[in-house]
Design a protein around this motif. Structure first.
Motif, short mmCIF file in Angstrom:
data_model
loop_
_atom_site.label_atom_id
_atom_site.label_comp_id
_atom_site.label_asym_id
_atom_site.label_seq_id
_atom_site.Cartn_x
_atom_site.Cartn_y
_atom_site.Cartn_z
N ALA A 224 0.93 4.12 -3.11
CA ALA A 224 0.67 5.54 -2.88
C ALA A 224 1.82 6.40 -3.40
N VAL B 67 -5.19 12.81 -0.59
CA VAL B 67 -5.57 11.93 -1.69
C VAL B 67 -6.61 12.65 -2.54
N PHE C 72 -7.35 4.67 -0.02
CA PHE C 72 -6.05 5.30 0.24
C PHE C 72 -6.18 6.53 1.13
N ARG C 73 -7.30 7.20 1.07
CA ARG C 73 -7.51 8.34 1.95
C ARG C 73 -7.47 7.88 3.41
N VAL D 112 0.82 -1.22 0.00
CA VAL D 112 0.00 0.00 0.00
C VAL D 112 0.86 1.27 0.00
N MET E 190 -5.62 9.35 -7.10
CA MET E 190 -6.17 8.00 -7.20
C MET E 190 -7.51 8.02 -7.94
N ALA F 66 -6.23 4.90 4.46
CA ALA F 66 -4.98 4.20 4.74
C ALA F 66 -3.85 5.18 5.05
N LEU F 67 -3.76 6.29 4.31
CA LEU F 67 -2.69 7.25 4.57
C LEU F 67 -2.86 7.92 5.93
N ASP G 111 -9.69 5.61 -4.20
CA ASP G 111 -9.45 6.91 -3.58
C ASP G 111 -9.87 6.90 -2.11
#
Length: 246
Positions: free
Chosen positions: A141, A209, A196-197, A137, A152, A199-200, A193
């Protein structure tokens, strides 16, 4: 039973070796680190002596168009020829969900070439198609960053834990050859999107993101279902949120 794991010192390979050994099999980790080089053939014949099953989870050190294709064609070709000479009864390959849906992607194109070699080898075979691993992941990114933003698309994303991948491969390896493909994915699906928003944030990564339908994934623009199973699939047990916290 002797099982040789090509790429056996890597992320998935090392997990496989531990699983096979825990169940009483003789597991050999074959990689340049253990004196087996599938590109040159060095050590390959000796490693396969007495082997019943070969599981190939080796990966290319380069994703460049020509280099990645050469790696999978050369490495897989050498492994399959050595298997024929050794009388190996089952070849298990690891590939990616959606390889046939992104033919313009250099890495996926190389995996398709690898799969065709396996299918035409004459050796009983199984191929496991996995979605992207949780462990990758942060790297995904990073490749999507443009001017400090992670761009993303909203295509579907259903990543899977490396441990779930190893479990699935281990089960396939000790069973009868499938003569086909098994698709595996994580238990949760979300737009890329949105995933990852979250996850980050969980990773403490401050980069925003930004949703961009045309943002490329390793050079390819994605359709909604490019990276996820569109038919029957075996789902992993581990949720990303739990994996991240562990």
């Amino acid at each position: 039973m002797k099982i040789v794991v090509i790429g056996g010192t890597g992320l998935i390979g090392s997990k496989l070796v531990r699983r096979f050994e825990a169940h009483g099999h003789e597991a050999l980790a074959a990689s340049p680190a253990t004196g087996v080089n599938t590109l040159t053939g060095e050590g390959l014949a000796a490693a396969l002596v007495g082997a019943s099953v070969v599981v190939d989870v080796a990966n290319s050190p380069s994703f460049e168009r020509d280099a990645v294709l050469d790696f999978f064609e050369t490495s897989t070709g050498n492994v399959l020829e050595a298997e024929k000479a050794a009388g190996v009864a089952h070849h298990v390959g690891l590939s990616i969900v959606g390889t046939d849906r992104l033919p313009g992607n250099d890495y996926f194109r190389a995996k398709i070439a690898q799969e065709r070699l396996i299918e035409s080898s004459g050796i009983p075979w199984s191929i496991v198609h996995a979605t992207q691993f949780f462990e990758f992941v942060p790297a995904i990114a990073d490749t999507a960053e443009v001017d400090g933003q992670v761009r993303m698309p909203s295509a579907a994303f259903q990543p899977i834990a490396g441990d779930d991948v190893a479990d699935a491969l281990a089960r396939v390896a000790v069973g009868a050859p499938l003569g086909g493909r098994l698709e595996i994915a994580g238990p949760d699906r979300a737009p890329m999107d949105a995933f990852f928003r979250e996850a980050l944030v969980a990773l403490g990564d401050p980069r925003p993101v930004v949703t961009d339908p045309l943002a490329p994934y390793f050079g390819s623009v994605l359709e909604t279902d490019s990276l996820v199973p569109v038919g029957p699939a075996q789902l992993g047990r581990v949720h990303y949120v739990d994996w991240h916290r562990s």
